[in-house]
Scaffold this active site. Structure first.
Site: not given
Ligand code: SF4
Length: 296
Positions: A12, A41, A128
């Protein structure tokens, strides 16, 4: 035998920016290089960063001094206390927090300062979520709608007050699925009808899930390029399985499932290929080539 790629897959914008910032830092500076926790990750990317001179800092065991170093903050972001600690120890910070996560952090802080009790729908151990919690110290993480009644009871006993005196709001981990978020919100609203809901879900993960859902009816099986440690990659696996497709997460071309695992060469007429937001282009290409090589 056909291989069909999902219309949207792989890195992304937030992860691409993070990885690019780290690579630029490695090229520009003659300093020790760190990332605050694993940058993304994906083992392949982490291995490449290690080869470029990066070491991974552990929040629980920061070195006493970090002078003459650069520390890249990952897309998941960090809390304000950890940022202060890093600065105090002398490192230069390159903030690669995704702008979407920055927005969630800002919103959490604003709601906390306005006296809201904040729910966060997401995974308790996710970086997060843990970072966002630091901006709203009274926040409560809810992983699943079944936890809600328990969580509300604990909240009421802590406040020792009627529930209609508590102002509540909720934000989502950027990678949670919409139906999951909606089910958690609906359950909390049974107790707090005035719950203020913010849509902080990142469209990037939803787009990859939607693209895979569209692809599933056209293929017999699905390979998801990525790492099992990535929550959005695991969600892609769930999407394929919900469509009744045999599906595998594969983090290297050499890790493609074997015939014994049901990925036989003759078994499928068509294979769909998707990838999580932390999967680099090169890995997707290599896995695709390996599927072709095996004659699928
Ligand atoms: S998935 Fe969305 S929020 Fe997460 S890093 Fe990518 S762009 Fe940012």
């Amino acid at each position: 035998m056909r291989i069909i790629r999902a219309d949207v897959l792989g890195f992304c914008a937030g992860v691409r920016r993070t990885v690019n910032l780290a690579r630029e830092a490695a090229g520009r500076h003659n300093k020790r290089l760190f990332t605050m926790g694993p940058l993304i990750h994906n083992e392949r990317v982490l291995h490449d960063l290690e080869n470029s001179g990066f070491s991974v800092l552990d929040e629980e065991a920061l070195p006493e001094t970090l002078v003459n170093s650069i520390t890249v903050i990952r897309a998941h972001g960090i809390g304000p206390q950890l940022r202060s600690e890093l600065t105090r120890r002398g490192t230069e910070i390159i903030d690669a927090t995704c702008p979407n996560v920055h927005e969630s952090q800002r919103k959490a802080q604003e709601l906390y300062e306005k006296g809201f009790t904040l729910f966060i729908a997401g995974e308790k151990k996710h970086g997060e979520v843990r970072g966002i919690q630091m901006f709203a110290p009274n926040s409560i993480v809810v992983e699943h709608k079944d936890e809600v009644s328990c969580v509300v009871k604990a909240l009421l006993s802590r406040h020792n007050s009627e529930k209609n005196t508590i102002k509540t709001a909720i934000i989502a981990q950027t990678t949670i699925s919409k139906p999951e978020y909606q089910s958690i919100c609906a359950e909390i609203k049974r107790f707090f009808p005035d719950l203020t809901v913010y849509d902080t879900i990142c469209p990037a993960t939803q787009k990859r899930q939607d693209a895979l859902a569209k692809l599933c009816p056209q293929v017999d099986a699905v390979i998801i390029a990525g790492d099992k440690a990535s929550s959005n990659t695991r969600r892609l696996l769930a999407v394929a399985e919900e469509h009744g497709k045999p599906a595998w997460i594969v983090n290297a071309a050499s890790a493609l499932p074997s015939e014994r695992a049901g990925f036989g060469i003759d078994k499928f007429d068509s294979v769909g290929l998707s990838a999580g937001t932390s999967t680099p282009d090169i890995l997707i290409d290599e896995i695709e080539q390996e599927i072709i090589r095996r004659g699928v």
